[in-house]
Design an enzyme around this catalytic site. Sequence first.
Site, PDB file in Angstrom:
ATOM      1  N   CYS A 178       0.710  -1.236   0.203  1.00 21.22           N
ATOM      2  CA  CYS A 178       0.135  -0.041   0.216  1.00 21.22           C
ATOM      3  C   CYS A 178       0.844   1.447  -0.126  1.00 21.22           C
ATOM      4  O   CYS A 178       0.381   2.399   0.039  1.00 21.22           O
ATOM      5  CB  CYS A 178      -1.049   0.026   1.237  1.00 21.22           C
ATOM      6  SG  CYS A 178      -2.015  -1.548   1.175  1.00 21.22           S
TER       7      CYS A 178
ATOM      8  N   HIS B 147      -2.915   6.936   2.879  1.00 23.70           N
ATOM      9  CA  HIS B 147      -3.202   5.667   2.252  1.00 23.70           C
ATOM     10  C   HIS B 147      -4.741   5.541   3.075  1.00 23.70           C
ATOM     11  O   HIS B 147      -4.980   5.690   4.165  1.00 23.70           O
ATOM     12  CB  HIS B 147      -2.374   4.469   2.757  1.00 23.70           C
ATOM     13  CG  HIS B 147      -2.966   3.175   2.368  1.00 23.70           C
ATOM     14  ND1 HIS B 147      -3.598   2.654   1.277  1.00 23.70           N
ATOM     15  CD2 HIS B 147      -3.039   2.115   3.353  1.00 23.70           C
ATOM     16  CE1 HIS B 147      -4.019   1.365   1.649  1.00 23.70           C
ATOM     17  NE2 HIS B 147      -3.695   0.896   2.617  1.00 23.70           N
TER      18      HIS B 147
ATOM     19  N   ASN C 267     -10.377   0.191   0.746  1.00 29.33           N
ATOM     20  CA  ASN C 267      -8.845   0.199   0.678  1.00 29.33           C
ATOM     21  C   ASN C 267      -8.414  -0.453  -0.659  1.00 29.33           C
ATOM     22  O   ASN C 267      -8.820  -1.658  -0.886  1.00 29.33           O
ATOM     23  CB  ASN C 267      -8.434  -0.672   2.027  1.00 29.33           C
ATOM     24  CG  ASN C 267      -6.864  -0.812   1.921  1.00 29.33           C
ATOM     25  OD1 ASN C 267      -6.254  -0.418   0.902  1.00 29.33           O
ATOM     26  ND2 ASN C 267      -6.192  -1.469   3.099  1.00 29.33           N
TER      27      ASN C 267
HETATM   28  O1  UT7 Z   1      -3.716  -1.490   3.976  1.00 27.35           O
HETATM   29  C1  UT7 Z   1      -2.938  -2.264   4.360  1.00 27.35           C
HETATM   30  C2  UT7 Z   1      -3.064  -1.963   5.906  1.00 27.35           C
HETATM   31  N1  UT7 Z   1      -4.215  -2.103   6.392  1.00 27.35           N
HETATM   32  C3  UT7 Z   1      -4.532  -1.544   7.762  1.00 27.35           C
HETATM   33  O2  UT7 Z   1      -3.871  -0.539   7.894  1.00 27.35           O
HETATM   34  C4  UT7 Z   1      -5.544  -2.372   8.450  1.00 27.35           C
HETATM   35  C5  UT7 Z   1      -5.378  -1.882  10.130  1.00 27.35           C
HETATM   36  N2  UT7 Z   1      -6.262  -2.611  10.872  1.00 27.35           N
HETATM   37  C6  UT7 Z   1      -7.688  -2.257  10.863  1.00 27.35           C
HETATM   38  O3  UT7 Z   1      -7.960  -1.453  10.233  1.00 27.35           O
HETATM   39  C7  UT7 Z   1      -8.370  -2.743  12.026  1.00 27.35           C
HETATM   40  O4  UT7 Z   1      -7.737  -3.613  12.744  1.00 27.35           O
HETATM   41  C8  UT7 Z   1      -9.562  -3.578  11.254  1.00 27.35           C
HETATM   42  C9  UT7 Z   1     -10.478  -2.608  10.695  1.00 27.35           C
HETATM   43  C10 UT7 Z   1      -8.907  -4.910  10.546  1.00 27.35           C
HETATM   44  C11 UT7 Z   1     -10.167  -4.474  12.437  1.00 27.35           C
HETATM   45  O5  UT7 Z   1     -10.785  -3.482  13.616  1.00 27.35           O
HETATM   46  P1  UT7 Z   1     -10.488  -3.643  14.861  1.00 27.35           P
HETATM   47  O6  UT7 Z   1     -11.245  -2.512  15.701  1.00 27.35           O
HETATM   48  O7  UT7 Z   1      -9.006  -3.676  15.219  1.00 27.35           O
HETATM   49  O8  UT7 Z   1     -11.332  -4.957  15.187  1.00 27.35           O
HETATM   50  P2  UT7 Z   1     -10.694  -6.202  16.128  1.00 27.35           P
HETATM   51  O9  UT7 Z   1      -9.657  -7.016  14.943  1.00 27.35           O
HETATM   52  O10 UT7 Z   1     -10.170  -5.796  17.365  1.00 27.35           O
HETATM   53  O11 UT7 Z   1     -11.989  -6.947  16.451  1.00 27.35           O
HETATM   54  C12 UT7 Z   1     -12.983  -6.504  17.230  1.00 27.35           C
HETATM   55  C13 UT7 Z   1     -14.037  -7.696  17.236  1.00 27.35           C
HETATM   56  C14 UT7 Z   1     -13.715  -9.177  17.065  1.00 27.35           C
HETATM   57  O12 UT7 Z   1     -14.792  -9.759  17.858  1.00 27.35           O
HETATM   58  P3  UT7 Z   1     -14.353 -10.071  19.301  1.00 27.35           P
HETATM   59  O13 UT7 Z   1     -13.318 -11.136  19.234  1.00 27.35           O
HETATM   60  O14 UT7 Z   1     -14.320  -8.933  20.100  1.00 27.35           O
HETATM   61  O15 UT7 Z   1     -15.808 -10.851  19.810  1.00 27.35           O
HETATM   62  C15 UT7 Z   1     -13.871  -9.266  15.667  1.00 27.35           C
HETATM   63  O16 UT7 Z   1     -14.091 -10.959  15.582  1.00 27.35           O
HETATM   64  O17 UT7 Z   1     -14.888  -7.374  15.932  1.00 27.35           O
HETATM   65  C16 UT7 Z   1     -14.801  -8.532  15.304  1.00 27.35           C
HETATM   66  N3  UT7 Z   1     -14.874  -8.566  13.881  1.00 27.35           N
HETATM   67  C17 UT7 Z   1     -16.038  -8.081  13.117  1.00 27.35           C
HETATM   68  N4  UT7 Z   1     -17.390  -8.038  13.566  1.00 27.35           N
HETATM   69  C18 UT7 Z   1     -18.353  -7.551  12.685  1.00 27.35           C
HETATM   70  C19 UT7 Z   1     -13.709  -8.160  12.788  1.00 27.35           C
HETATM   71  N5  UT7 Z   1     -14.428  -8.158  11.618  1.00 27.35           N
HETATM   72  C20 UT7 Z   1     -15.605  -7.914  11.547  1.00 27.35           C
HETATM   73  C21 UT7 Z   1     -16.788  -7.641  10.800  1.00 27.35           C
HETATM   74  N6  UT7 Z   1     -18.015  -7.400  11.217  1.00 27.35           N
HETATM   75  N7  UT7 Z   1     -16.455  -7.406   9.532  1.00 27.35           N
END
Ligand code: UT7
Length: 328
Positions: A110, A254, A284
């Site tokens: 990216c 980005h 993204n």
């Molecule tokens: O372009 C390349 C670079 N990429 C990035 O910079 C991405 C960086 N990361 C992020 O943007 C975020 O970490 C994400 C958007 C990928 C995830 O958001 P988050 O706030 O960090 O969520 P998390 O991974 O901490 O997950 C929180 C909860 C989890 O459930 P539990 O374990 O708390 O029960 C996940 O299973 O959200 C759940 N979850 C979802 N729930 C509904 C993860 N994805 C989803 C979803 N819908 N699509």
Amino acid sequence: MGIRILGTGSYLPENIVTNEDYTKFVDTSDEWIVKRTGIHRRRITETPTFVMAEAAARRALEDAGVSAEELDLIICTTVSNDYMTPSLACVVQGRIGAKNAIAYDINAACAAFVYALDMANMYLKNGYRKILIVSAESLSKITDYTDRSTCVLFGDAAGACVVEASDRPFASCLGCDGTGAHSLFARQHRNEIPLVELQELAEVDQFGPARDGAIYMDGREVYKFAVGAMSKALTEACEKFGTAPAELDLIVPHQANIRIIQTAAKELGLPLERFFVNIGEYGNTSSACIPVGLDQLNRAGKLTSGAKVGLVGFGAGLVYGGCVFEVE
Ligand code: UT7
């Protein structure tokens, strides 16, 4: 000596996919996606990457008033090329008829558009005259649609620009931390080799289980890296340029997550309005995010003469890159 952007172009597939569409095959909701990422829609297509790349390239050439024959270099950036070889840049070179240009791809995920600009700057210092950069991504072809934590994030797009040398300054700050490589990767499909006994994947692969040919991401790890990398890259690029982040008129970051952009803005002490944001519409699109943003700004007449612009990207590698230039 720096870079003058002569023209920009982009290609956004027609097919719009809403957050609601994902609820049909993974456990997610519009509310979660909007709140955690800022994404409402993205474009998804079966169109080959090279077709999107060619369309963006032609628009950039037209905007620049430069013919394909005038190009002496084409750099393409992609993590989702249709072919492992030849490069996307060679295919684009052939299709647009840039017969005097050498052409190759780079993969800096990216951050690759910033890496490509930095590379173009070095070529321009060495006498190259007109360079086309095309960032084209069909992330839908390498997305695991059973993984709700990644599949909702990605979209398809291509962005391009034509550059030449300028006497105004250009400064960049690029970086890499390969110890984080396992946090964001897409593994090639394994080949059946009749000449060797295939070992278990765990014995030959250092990154752990993930579906072949699809993106795996430890979102939290990448998030932490991204926030720090954005402010470091922009601050250091500004220092080299002889300015400060507060002096930037416009930043095109980005588009990975609106929360990453908000946090970086806070860390840099800048108002969010200074940052170009279109993640809500396109999600993204990896290396295409920044040139698509530049094209939208250019066509809206917002790249005004004298404006100091910062670009900043980060991603798989883990890599980051920031650069600063002045619009002529
Ligand atoms: O372009 C390349 C670079 N990429 C990035 O910079 C991405 C960086 N990361 C992020 O943007 C975020 O970490 C994400 C958007 C990928 C995830 O958001 P988050 O706030 O960090 O969520 P998390 O991974 O901490 O997950 C929180 C909860 C989890 O459930 P539990 O374990 O708390 O029960 C996940 O299973 O959200 C759940 N979850 C979802 N729930 C509904 C993860 N994805 C989803 C979803 N819908 N699509």
